[in-house]
Design an enzyme around this catalytic site. Structure first.
Site, mmCIF file in Angstrom:
data_model
loop_
_atom_site.group_PDB
_atom_site.id
_atom_site.type_symbol
_atom_site.label_atom_id
_atom_site.label_comp_id
_atom_site.label_asym_id
_atom_site.label_seq_id
_atom_site.Cartn_x
_atom_site.Cartn_y
_atom_site.Cartn_z
ATOM 1 N N HIS A 14 0.816 -1.215 0.000
ATOM 2 C CA HIS A 14 0.000 0.000 0.000
ATOM 3 C C HIS A 14 0.851 1.267 0.000
ATOM 4 O O HIS A 14 0.351 2.360 -0.262
ATOM 5 C CB HIS A 14 -0.945 -0.006 1.208
ATOM 6 N N ARG A 15 2.130 1.158 0.300
ATOM 7 C CA ARG A 15 3.006 2.318 0.236
ATOM 8 C C ARG A 15 3.244 2.751 -1.205
ATOM 9 O O ARG A 15 3.620 3.893 -1.472
ATOM 10 C CB ARG A 15 4.347 2.007 0.913
#
Length: 459
Positions: free
Chosen positions: A432-433
């Site tokens: 998700h980064r």
């Protein structure tokens, strides 16, 4: 001039290596470039080559030993050169005083042998039990708890039976050897501290035909309930291979620190299956697998979504213009991911030939480091094992991995009618980064369009 032979970093992620086999003996003539030994790295078995000419004067590490990168393994030098200064502070890893190779398996503890057998050191260290070496797989049986009334600790830390408190003091290893050799411990004179009987006393007594106490007592049946002793064959402790150590380290770096979310979608593979059969009918040159077609589709979709074809580098995100797909391959020791470079630019037949060759050499541990490093995205397929759906762990620094389930026939509604179609479930693990939900969803939409219209992949 002498040349040091050190444990080299034979792969980009290698921190230590296991010397599998020496291919040169001490005294053998060596030329620069000759293969000296085989070394197991974190990914494959590689060749360690000589960096100088001369004779292999001294080998300092034994086969099977694991050494950190930079460790001195051997010395190459002319026959008349003094190498004492080089080998003086080096050498093979210290061996236990008791030769562990002679006792690869430890039997279940007897009543007089309740603590794990300890290896005795030299007389100056006699009171400090040494741990067993780990040079070979062993059965390590846990101690059997006994009521306090049955055991009494001796002054030097050696346990003895309360019922036989007057018996000779001895180490657990000495008692076991005496039992195996049928010796009566009371007839053996101990040379350890306080007259303690140690291994060398038992060996000397056996060699001289010392007093025997008849055949060893039969092993007592295993106890039931929580206090049951582990018996030989209950389990086996298997030392970690280099590749398994690396897998454990890498996955711990992934599943914990990486904020991962998952996207699952079901794709129609009816047209993919038809195209595959049509290609196979054209000859062996055109035979491809479902996995080959999916790899090609993934690569083509990644070329259109560079924000998915990316690495997380801590202080920046690197989006790649080229697509290198890692293909997870199960091998005996674990998992390795050979890479199909520029997969989006290769024909299906090229991907098929390359993937078969890489998978074969991966299982034979013959891949070169450059063949399993450098991927920008990975795929993992368990469909051949009948797994419908699963989630794969991201291989950092990559930002995603696609898990492929089994293709199966399912009834679906199409144009108002129920028909049977070939379907597959794909699950994408996303960092998700790097990848947001909508970003991953758009990538899967493109992939779906490719797989449900596979002629887009043929050119």
């Amino acid at each position: 001039m002498a040349t040091k032979v050190v444990m080299e970093a034979l792969s980009p992620t290698m921190e230590e290596g296991r010397l599998v086999k020496w291919l040169k003996n001490e005294g053998d003539a060596v030329k620069k470039g000759d293969v000296l030994a085989e070394v197991e790295t974190d990914k494959a078995v590689m060749e360690l080559v000589a960096r100088g000419d001369g004779a292999l004067r001294k080998r300092l590490v034994n086969e099977g030993d694991t050494s950190p990168v930079g460790t001195l393994l051997a010395v190459i030098a002319p026959a008349d050169e003094n190498i004492d200064a080089l080998v003086g502070g080096a050498g093979a890893p210290a061996k236990p005083a008791e030769d562990a190779a002679t006792t690869p398996t430890i039997a279940a503890p007897s009543q007089g042998e309740l603590s794990m057998p300890a290896q005795e050191k030299t007389s100056a260290q006699e009171k400090t039990p040494a741990r067993l070496g780990n040079s070979a797989p062993r059965h390590l049986d846990p101690p059997l708890p006994e009521p306090a009334t049955e055991q009494a600790p001796h002054a030097d830390g050696v346990r003895t039976d309360a019922a036989d408190h007057d018996s000779a003091k001895s180490s657990p290893l000495a008692r076991r050897l005496a039992s195996e050799g049928g010796l009566d411990l009371r007839a053996v004179r101990g040379s350890g501290p306080g007259g303690r009987i140690i291994k060398r006393d038992i060996e000397a007594a056996i060699k001289s035909g010392g007093a025997h106490a008849g055949p060893p007592a039969p092993a007592q049946p295993p106890r039931s309930g929580p206090a049951r002793a582990a018996i030989e064959g209950d389990f086996q402790d298997v030392p970690l291979s280099m590749i398994r150590k690396t897998i454990a380290k890498r996955l711990a770096e992934s599943i914990g620190p990486i904020p991962t979310f998952y996207l699952t979608s079901e794709f129609d593979l009816e047209r993919v299956s038809e195209m595959r059969l049509a290609m196979a009918a054209m000859g062996d040159e055109y035979k491809v697998s479902i996995n080959d077609i999916i790899v090609k589709a993934v690569a083509t979709a990644l070329a259109q979504h560079p924000d998915v074809n990316a690495h997380w580098l801590g202080d920046k995100i690197r989006n790649f213009a080229r697509v290198h797909v890692g293909m997870a391959v199960a091998i005996e020791e674990g998992l390795i991911t050979p890479v199909i470079f520029d997969a989006d630019r290769k024909r299906l037949s090229e991907i098929s030939r390359e993937s078969r060759d890489l998978a074969k050499r991966a299982r034979e541990r013959k891949l070169k480091p450059e063949e399993y490093t450098g991927s920008t995205f990975s795929v993992s397929n368990l469909g051949m094992f009948g797994i419908d759906q699963f989630t794969a762990i991201i291989n950092p620094p990559e930002a995603g991995i696609l898990a492929i389930g089994a293709m199966e026939e399912k009834p679906v509604v199409q144009n108002g009618d129920v028909v049977v179609r070939k379907r597959v479930r794909l699950t994408m693990s996303c960092d998700h980064r790097v990848i947001d939900g909508a970003t991953g969803a758009k990538f899967l939409q493109t992939l779906k369009r490719m797989l449900e219209n596979p002629l887009m992949l043929v050119y």
